[in-house]
Design an enzyme around this catalytic site. Structure first.
Site, short mmCIF file in Angstrom:
data_model
loop_
_atom_site.label_atom_id
_atom_site.label_comp_id
_atom_site.label_asym_id
_atom_site.label_seq_id
_atom_site.Cartn_x
_atom_site.Cartn_y
_atom_site.Cartn_z
N GLU A 63 25.37 59.55 76.29
CA GLU A 63 26.62 59.37 75.54
C GLU A 63 26.77 60.52 74.55
O GLU A 63 26.98 60.32 73.36
CB GLU A 63 26.60 58.02 74.81
CG GLU A 63 26.19 56.88 75.74
CD GLU A 63 26.14 55.50 75.07
OE1 GLU A 63 26.75 54.58 75.63
OE2 GLU A 63 25.53 55.36 74.01
N CYS B 290 29.99 47.08 72.13
CA CYS B 290 29.88 47.71 70.81
C CYS B 290 31.21 48.18 70.27
O CYS B 290 31.40 48.24 69.06
CB CYS B 290 28.86 48.85 70.82
SG CYS B 290 29.52 50.46 71.27
#
Lengths: 657, 657
Positions: free
Chosen positions: B318, B414
């Site tokens: 990420e 998230c």
């Protein structure tokens, strides 16, 4: 003793003598095969030990130790032996033959009393033979050993390894099959199927054909064998991080093979499977199987193949993705997969000649395969991208599988021996024969002795195909012999001149199947001169290939071309090739003797000045500067240090269009 | 009892009343937060149970059971509480407050006698606190709980959770620090650092600032803490498949933070870290730390940020990749990372006003962040690509992380709570204050009460910014008050009209820092009318962004636009926008009330007919057809079913250029 059999496949083995290919074959003989021998014996200091020979010695009881390596470590020895066999078949080499004989002795001793032969299971998991076909490559290794045994026998006449693999195959035949009590399985990685067909052709033993057919037909049947065996062994896995057990398309077991109409999953497995299917269709004449072969062939070559003959659009699973999805920079296009595509093409051409199939074989051979090995035989590409931007490698991990330079052997252990065995046996791919017609599938300088119309004929092909498209055939007959020499009209060629007896004929196309048939009663010593025109072609991809839309790639003769940073500077993405711009073809011996490069006047687009620290602006224009472009044959890329490369280039419209 | 402290950061909290944003905040209040409450209590049938509340009950001794979930499961409860706090701070809701109070009671009981609070280690690994900071998010969870405690106290005046987190922070302070015998570590995922700065501002306790500073300065020091603790615990790993222990750049611990000049690794971690660094720099005035913040900021926004304000160019880790590497289709551009970028921007703006920083904040907010949530508050984007070709999703696995449609909560656990807490606290981002100047950073309708020049002032901002660029300010003073209202001149705006007392002024640019300063003695009730011109901009990316070379993206006002298949048909890659083509801006309430779409006359390139089964051809030309193009604001994409989307479009040169 196995009954020997004259193969149903006509022998069309030729001896290569070619200005382009002989050098590659020499490299296989003098560099690749010797290097691999050192590697197999753990004598390459810079490489992780292979221990493949030691594994066989342990299994043979000649030494003690643990198994070491991958579950398919044995196949490295088998592929080496197969390449050695092809080399021995073309040139005597007593030292090499002695080494091979010694290895074969060890292998024979490693064979178990019941015929079983696999060092991993013999040493490490003796009680667990055939409990994990999905993952453990047991029949795959068997297949490679069978191929080696057949090749070694055909090259040397020596039967030791052939007998070993016959006993092994006989034993496998007692384990697998539709009868109750036998295992109804097949290997996760196809290979045994095509190997058994070779063994059948070498021995005439029909049970090998039947076993091959069983493996092919059993594939993809439900309930699914890989899940059944997984439950049976207590739901364990050798490679829990992989998905071989449940991702059935990965191993082409998602459907019975006859129902598969698109090329899915691991590309090498698919083409190895198709090779066996075509072998079986050729032998049995089964129209359903042939239809399945044709559907899969057509799907690959008309929707899922790179212009370089590469297949497999993604790293994940080394796999096909979908129709018209052909990214250049994240391509997989494994060298081995293009080799497998050539196997498949060869088998299809044996069934019926079709120049389009041979065109694909040529495309894969002259671009992806030959790109796979460096010009010193020491470095290899496993993955063959159509575009690289090296600065992003190691940074953006979507490129982690793509190496912008060829790697030493152990960066890619499976492709070098595959290149070696293909090049060492290249003489098998030049011709096919149907009744009294000899089809020239590849224009590779070579010599062949064969029987046409019941008489011995020798044909010497002399080829400057890769330089200027000139090929000549010298046909030797002992007496006047009627047969047809069928010349493939390559798809990229718009005109062929054929001269015989001072008579020149010009062909703009071939027959319906793409061949120019020279049907004559050949006198004892005749010469045919052929000149293929080689225009520079601006190739475009199907408009659904979004990655190539608006772009062109150059092709001339069998070679696809590319731009390299070494010739064109950094920022290849800024270059444009105007539609209709003229080309200049020039010989350039610097990259590769006898080959041509292509020059064109293109454009380099640049952005107006003043960007500095700005990342996005609304007040910038593109400037166009004239830029000389130099295109080189794709396979010669990455020989001048790290740099950008691109096969496809944006095409701009000329103002007058 | 903790001594309460008046924060050193001026209070510039405003109440949002905005035609565009109020609806999103309503969704957070009425949909997102209630849904998450159900999820935290395992009452969402379609979702995997969260068990996050149960974990706290087990740790509190109120129920029995095993820990369930991720090591950072606690942070879901903390983020929910923080969002609840912001909602309660803007609107009373006794029912919601009662639920939150009950949760806080459980949390307080779950706190251990020494102040420790983490249900994973309390329940599952009670003897192993602080043994794996690299992987286990222990201080990360602490940080989120601290943020919740501060926010809840500030919203409600209730101290229970604030006291809990102070005790926890006090305990952490006994564990970590440079003194001998303390651990010299820091968390794998930055968060505690910015949270401790909030706690410091809320309480005035300098040890929290010092502890935050310790974590920041200790990061990247050698010998490397993650490898030391790994050896200490016997070389075990909680996540052997991940690389957190040895890939130090992933967690920005490859270098001391002051030596980091490029944005590397996990994007969210980087911007959370930078947020704390800027907080510390603001508080301490440390020029070295401020310089490090500015370098990292500059690297992100001038070399590593998508035009949508997204950051993180790859799925692997990420993470950031390298300068100018901004692929649209394999982008990561996580919603949370853009939220973190907004945190960082806000802290930088508090240090010194700079319209360019606020421009980035606006870019991230109006594009990536608001794109992250569907217009019913029920679906979310975790990844925000700039180009999708849905047919390839599920087929080519390089796109596996990219969803072409927003997903339900648990596809991306998230981001939704992060969007919720940002939107619920949006009133904190509209203004900053330096001495007697109030800077308008965002043109969001809102009301703020604050002290200027020692006197109470109320400013009501009324905004039609997203529709037509009209904003007005009503300034209420009790008596004539001298202060400066500084209006940010947005980078996309070429002209601002400011009208006060019937006097109209036109500004083409702001001061050096990009603000138009209205310096007056404000009478009790004054109105300022502001009109921002909103031309359609053809944005180009820096010429080293190879993925966008030759392309343009449209922007108007704060919105980046995109093409969608629903408006423009399939095959967006075939569309071209000629340079210089005129635009027509039209309101279109269908996609989003009060917003505008952009029409242009483009071209669709098609390939000549007759491709059929051919994949490559040399005899095909591009045909150009006129094609009406419709561009919609990027954030409104993927609301009309599955389809292609592209922000960037090829630009063709007009013939007369």
């Amino acid at each position: 003793m196995t009954q020997l059999h004259h193969s149903t496949v006509p022998n069309t083995k030729s001896q290569i003598q070619d200005p382009f290919w002989s050098e590659y074959i020499r490299l296989v003989r003098e560099v690749v095969v010797p290097y691999q021998w050192e590697a197999l014996n753990d004598r390459v200091p810079e490489a992780e030990p292979s221990r493949a020979i030691t594994n066989f010695k342990i299994a043979a009881g000649q030494t003690k130790g643990d198994f070491y390596g991958m579950v398919f470590q044995d196949s490295d020895v088998a592929k080496w032996l197969e390449a050695v066999a092809y080399l021995l078949g073309t040139q005597s080499d007593p030292d090499l033959e002695q080494i091979a004989d010694e290895v074969i002795e060890i292998i024979a001793k490693a064979q178990q009393p019941d015929g079983y032969l696999n060092t991993y299971f013999t040493i490490k998991e003796p009680g667990h033979r055939w409990t994990n076909l999905a993952e453990c490559h047991e029949l795959y290794c068997a297949g490679h050993m069978i191929e080696a045994g057949v090749a070694y026998y055909q090259a040397t006449g020596k039967r030791v390894l052939l007998d070993v693999v016959c006993r092994f195959a006989d034993y496998i035949d007692t384990v697998f099959g539709k009868e109750p009590g036998k295992l109804h399985g097949y290997d996760g990685h196809q290979e045994i199927e095509l190997a058994l067909m070779k063994l059948y052709h070498a021995t005439g033993e029909e049970k090998y054909l039947k076993l091959s057919s069983y493996f092919i037909e059993q594939r993809g049947v439900t309930p699914h064998f890989y899940e059944e065996e997984w439950r049976k062994r207590g739901k364990t896995s050798h490679f829990p991080q992989l998905t071989m057990i449940f991702d059935h398309a990965y191993s082409q077991s998602h459907l019975p093979v006859r129902e598969q109409i698109t090329a899915e999953g691991h590309a090498v497995r698919l083409v190895y499977m198709c090779t066996a299917m075509a072998d079986l269709a050729a032998e049995t004449g089964d129209p359903g199987l042939l239809k399945a072969c044709r559907k899969l062939w057509s799907n690959i070559v008309s929707k899922r193949m790179y212009i370089t003959g590469g297949i497999g659009s993604m790293e994940q699973g080394e796999s096909f993705t979908m129709d018209y999805d052909l990214p250049g920079d994240t391509a997989y296009a494994e060298t081995c997969a293009s080799i497998g595509l050539i196997f498949f093409a060869q088998r299809m051409l044996r069934i019926s000649p079709d120049s389009k199939i041979a065109d694909v074989m040529e495309r894969a051979l002259y671009n992806t395969v030959v790109s796979g090995m460096s010009q010193d035989g020491k470095k290899f590409f496993y993955v063959n991208p159509l575009e690289v931007y090296p600065a992003a490698h190691g940074k953006n991990k979507i490129y982690d599988h793509v190496k912008p330079e060829r790697q030493g052997w152990f960066g890619c252990a499976c492709c070098p021996p595959n290149i070696a065995r293909l090049l060492a046996s290249l003489g098998d791919y030049v011709y096919t024969k149907q009744k009294d017609t000899l089809y020239v599938q590849l224009y590779v300088g070579s010599k062949i002795d064969l029987e046409m119309a019941g008489k011995q004929v020798r044909i010497e092909q002399e080829s400057k195909y890769t330089s200027n498209g000139e090929v000549s055939f010298r046909i030797h007959t002992e007496q006047a012999t009627p047969f047809t020499l069928a010349l493939r009209m390559p798809e990229w060629c718009d005109q062929v001149e054929v001269t015989a007896h001072g008579k020149r004929q010009v062909f703009k196309s071939g027959d319906e199947d793409g061949y120019i048939r020279l049907n004559r009663i050949w006198e004892p010593d005749e010469v045919i001169d052929v000149v293929f025109s080689m225009p520079v072609l601006r190739m475009k991809a199907h408009p659904l290939v979004r990655q190539n839309f608006g772009k062109v790639a150059l092709q001339r003769g069998p070679f696809v071309y590319c731009l390299e940073e070494a010739d064109n500077g950094a920022g290849l993405y800024q270059l444009r090739l105007p539609a209709g711009s003229p080309f200049e073809v020039q010989p350039d011996d610097q990259l590769h003797e006898g080959l041509n490069v292509i020059y064109a006047t293109g454009e380099r687009w640049t952005a107006a000045e003043g960007w500095e620290e700005q990342l996005y602006r609304s007040d910038s224009r593109w400037n166009k500067e004239s830029a000389p472009l130099k295109f080189i044959p794709y396979f010669t890329w990455a020989n001048r240090g790290l740099g950008e490369m691109s096969v496809w280039v944006e095409e701009t419209q000329s103002k007058d269009v």
